[in-house]
Design a protein around this motif. Structure first.
Motif, short mmCIF file in Angstrom:
data_model
loop_
_atom_site.label_atom_id
_atom_site.label_comp_id
_atom_site.label_asym_id
_atom_site.label_seq_id
_atom_site.Cartn_x
_atom_site.Cartn_y
_atom_site.Cartn_z
N ASN A 145 55.09 55.06 43.53
CA ASN A 145 54.45 56.36 43.33
C ASN A 145 54.33 57.12 44.64
O ASN A 145 54.57 58.33 44.70
CB ASN A 145 53.07 56.14 42.70
CG ASN A 145 52.39 57.44 42.34
OD1 ASN A 145 53.04 58.47 42.17
ND2 ASN A 145 51.08 57.41 42.23
N TYR A 146 53.97 56.41 45.71
CA TYR A 146 53.84 57.03 47.04
C TYR A 146 55.18 57.57 47.52
O TYR A 146 55.28 58.69 48.02
CB TYR A 146 53.28 55.99 48.01
CG TYR A 146 52.97 56.50 49.38
CD1 TYR A 146 51.80 57.22 49.63
CD2 TYR A 146 53.83 56.27 50.45
CE1 TYR A 146 51.49 57.69 50.89
CE2 TYR A 146 53.53 56.73 51.71
CZ TYR A 146 52.37 57.44 51.94
OH TYR A 146 52.08 57.91 53.19
N LYS A 147 56.24 56.76 47.38
CA LYS A 147 57.57 57.18 47.82
C LYS A 147 58.08 58.35 46.97
O LYS A 147 58.68 59.30 47.51
CB LYS A 147 58.53 55.99 47.71
CG LYS A 147 59.90 56.25 48.30
CD LYS A 147 60.77 55.00 48.23
CE LYS A 147 62.14 55.24 48.86
NZ LYS A 147 62.88 56.32 48.21
N THR A 148 57.83 58.29 45.67
CA THR A 148 58.26 59.38 44.78
C THR A 148 57.58 60.69 45.15
O THR A 148 58.21 61.76 45.16
CB THR A 148 57.96 59.02 43.31
OG1 THR A 148 58.62 57.81 42.98
CG2 THR A 148 58.42 60.13 42.38
N GLU A 149 56.29 60.62 45.47
CA GLU A 149 55.56 61.83 45.83
C GLU A 149 56.06 62.42 47.14
O GLU A 149 56.17 63.63 47.29
CB GLU A 149 54.06 61.53 45.94
CG GLU A 149 53.22 62.76 46.17
CD GLU A 149 51.80 62.59 45.71
OE1 GLU A 149 50.95 63.38 46.16
OE2 GLU A 149 51.53 61.69 44.90
N ILE A 150 56.37 61.55 48.11
CA ILE A 150 56.92 62.05 49.38
C ILE A 150 58.27 62.72 49.15
O ILE A 150 58.53 63.82 49.67
CB ILE A 150 57.05 60.89 50.38
CG1 ILE A 150 55.67 60.41 50.82
CG2 ILE A 150 57.86 61.33 51.61
CD1 ILE A 150 55.70 59.23 51.76
N ARG A 172 49.00 66.27 52.81
CA ARG A 172 48.64 65.24 53.79
C ARG A 172 47.37 64.52 53.38
O ARG A 172 47.28 63.28 53.45
CB ARG A 172 48.46 65.88 55.16
CG ARG A 172 48.20 64.86 56.26
CD ARG A 172 47.84 65.51 57.59
NE ARG A 172 48.94 66.28 58.10
CZ ARG A 172 48.86 67.55 58.48
NH1 ARG A 172 47.71 68.20 58.36
NH2 ARG A 172 49.90 68.18 58.96
N THR A 173 46.37 65.28 52.92
CA THR A 173 45.12 64.67 52.46
C THR A 173 45.35 63.77 51.26
O THR A 173 44.81 62.65 51.18
CB THR A 173 44.10 65.77 52.10
OG1 THR A 173 43.90 66.62 53.23
CG2 THR A 173 42.77 65.17 51.69
N ASN A 174 46.19 64.24 50.34
CA ASN A 174 46.49 63.45 49.14
C ASN A 174 47.24 62.17 49.49
O ASN A 174 46.93 61.09 48.97
CB ASN A 174 47.32 64.31 48.18
CG ASN A 174 47.56 63.61 46.85
OD1 ASN A 174 46.71 62.87 46.37
ND2 ASN A 174 48.70 63.85 46.25
N LEU A 175 48.19 62.27 50.41
CA LEU A 175 48.95 61.08 50.81
C LEU A 175 48.08 60.10 51.58
O LEU A 175 48.26 58.88 51.47
CB LEU A 175 50.15 61.50 51.66
CG LEU A 175 51.28 62.22 50.90
CD1 LEU A 175 52.34 62.72 51.87
CD2 LEU A 175 51.90 61.31 49.85
N LYS A 176 47.13 60.62 52.39
CA LYS A 176 46.21 59.73 53.10
C LYS A 176 45.35 58.94 52.11
O LYS A 176 45.10 57.75 52.30
CB LYS A 176 45.31 60.55 54.03
CG LYS A 176 45.96 60.90 55.36
CD LYS A 176 44.97 61.62 56.26
CE LYS A 176 45.60 61.94 57.62
NZ LYS A 176 44.65 62.66 58.50
N ALA A 177 44.88 59.63 51.06
CA ALA A 177 44.06 58.96 50.05
C ALA A 177 44.88 57.88 49.33
O ALA A 177 44.38 56.77 49.07
CB ALA A 177 43.53 59.98 49.04
#
Length: 489
Positions: free
Chosen positions: A281-286, A354-359
């Motif tokens: 999910n993290y990689k897909t969002e990036i 950036r805030t969303n990815l940090k969370a």
């Protein structure tokens, strides 16, 4: 099993069981103290309180077990050394390693049990504990109004300065915030000098009768500039009754389980599965955001898209250094405004992403820490034994005096480093693996050093290493008496 192994194992087990029970009782008292606000004043029966404590007990084991092993090993081997039993063993040709053999096997077995306990029992108990706490908070809202703090009851937040009466139903100094339906903050405040709380177990209505108070309500003006004045309407009352419907709140089963998504409730296999999904999910969002931001910033030239590369190069004209010189003044202002607006929009989008990815990264780190913790507790049991047993043989003191001091100092260091590593890794300062294993990495050399020194009959601190250089230094500056001339002292 030889007589010596039985004797050592029996001595260690008696000490370990005693220390474990005492420490476990102390930590249970601490748990009661931490959650006393959730238990007191709820009119709960003994069965519910016992169930609450039973669900909270397994989470204490990762703290109690390593400390118990450390303290009991120091006490056991300290007693053996103090009573010259080790001296008798060594005179019979039995080394410290041979004396520790049977206990090492037991500690390895205990470490394996600790891993399975952390992997199966603690997640299940945590699952029950969190849901049980959530349901207790809603079980009896009529008893949930606490002095000196806001209590959430239905659609109201109620604060009272003092409760009195036989059942605590007489209230003094009442402040009530009514929750907004649109979730845009509290716009209604009710204050009263005193009131009476009327409730019944047969009724689902909680009635609060207020006396001598005021009713404040914020007003939203139609004109935007008037909103800065924050206007409100005020009305006074002699008596005002509030009826709170508790039918939905009281329809709570303390055994109902709703919360099931925290990382402490998952086993190793479940954590691996969840981490795999979180990483994808993290990689897909990036990738999605990179593609989106690229489309927003790259200008696609449709005129040249269908032209071959060579012809494209020939037809392309060099652009001037000042592109804005191609446009008139009005067009320049329009282009600059559009560019400024796009830059601001992209900046806000980057900050939000950036805030969303940090969370999301923090969530991944929390799951990784929960995964590594299950292995850390097993290794901590093994490591604490190889710190405590040699240390007890070196200091040669049993009982509850010096061993407790050493055990507490070592365990506080272990716990502090462990907490620091987890917090630092959760903020992405270091990797979660290093954060979870930091305390073990720091204390493992101490275990190796103590085992080496105890095996070779070296004290805790070799003073010759410190004093020998000083003696050599003093000999250089203080001359020998034999070298002084006759008649001088």
């Amino acid at each position: 099993m030889k007589i010596l192994d039985k004797y050592l194992l029996k001595t260690f087990l008696i000490t370990f069981a005693t220390v474990f029970v005492i420490l476990f009782f102390i930590f249970i008292l601490q748990t009661i103290w931490l959650f006393i606000a959730e238990l007191a004043g709820k009119d709960l029966d003994i069965g519910l309180i016992v169930k609450f404590l039973l669900f909270s007990m397994p989470r204490i084991i990762p703290l109690v077990l390593p400390l118990s092993i450390l303290l009991s090993s120091i006490m056991t081997f300290g007693n053996l050394a103090e009573n010259y039993e080790f001296a008798a063993m060594k005179s019979s040709g039995i080394s410290l390693q041979r004396a520790m053999r049977s206990l090492t096997v037991f500690i390895v077995f205990l470490s394996i049990i600790a891993f399975f306990f952390a992997n199966n029992v603690i997640p299940f108990a945590e699952y029950k504990f969190i849901n049980f706490r959530k349901n207790i908070a809603q079980l009896k809202p009529a008893m949930a109004i606490t002095e000196g703090q806001f209590s959430d009851v239905g659609f109201y937040n109620i604060k009272v300065n003092k409760k009195s009466g036989e059942n605590g139903n007489k209230l003094t100094g009442i402040t009530i915030h009514k929750k907004s339906i649109n979730s845009d903050g509290s716009k209604t405040v009710i204050k009263a000098k005193n009131g009476v709380l009327i409730s019944s177990e047969e009724s689902s209505i909680l009635q609060l009768v207020l006396n001598n108070g005021n009713y404040y309500e914020d007003i939203t003006p139609k004109k935007y500039e008037d909103r800065k004045k924050i206007p409100f309407a005020k009305s006074s009352f002699k008596k005002y009754a509030i009826n709170i419907d508790l039918s939905q709140l009281n329809n709570v089963d303390v055994d109902e389980e709703k919360v099931n998504n925290t990382n402490t409730m998952l086993t190793v296999s479940e954590l691996n599965y969840t981490l795999d999904s979180l990483h994808k999910n993290y990689k897909t969002e990036i990738d999605s955001y990179s593609e989106n931001i690229n489309l927003r910033t790259v200008i696609e030239n449709k005129t040249y898209n269908d032209v071959p590369d060579k012809e494209l190069v020939k037809k392309r004209k060099p652009l001037p250094s000042d592109i804005l010189s191609l446009f008139d003044k009005h067009k320049k202002v329009e282009i600059l405004k559009t560019a400024s607006s796009n830059l601001s929009s992209i900046g806000y989008s980057i900050d939000g992403s950036r805030t969303n990815l940090k969370a999301k990264q923090k969530n991944i780190n929390s799951h990784l820490l929960a995964l590594y913790d299950k292995f850390v507790i097993a290794y901590a049991c093994f490591m604490m034994f190889f710190i405590g047993a040699p240390l007890g043989a070196i200091i040669r003191k049993g009982g509850l005096g010096l061993p407790i001091i050493f055990a507490v100092l070592i365990f506080i260091s272990f716990h502090f480093i462990n907490t620091f590593g987890k917090r630092f890794s959760q903020e992405n300062g270091i990797t979660p693996f290093i954060g979870a294993w930091m305390s073990s990495i720091v204390l493992t050399p101490l275990a190796i050093l103590l085992t080496y020194r105890a095996t070779n009959d070296i004290g805790l601190i070799n003073m010759d290493v410190v004093l020998a250089p000083l003696q050599k230094l003093l000999k250089k500056f203080i001359p020998n008496k034999k070298q002084l001339p006759n008649g001088q002292r």
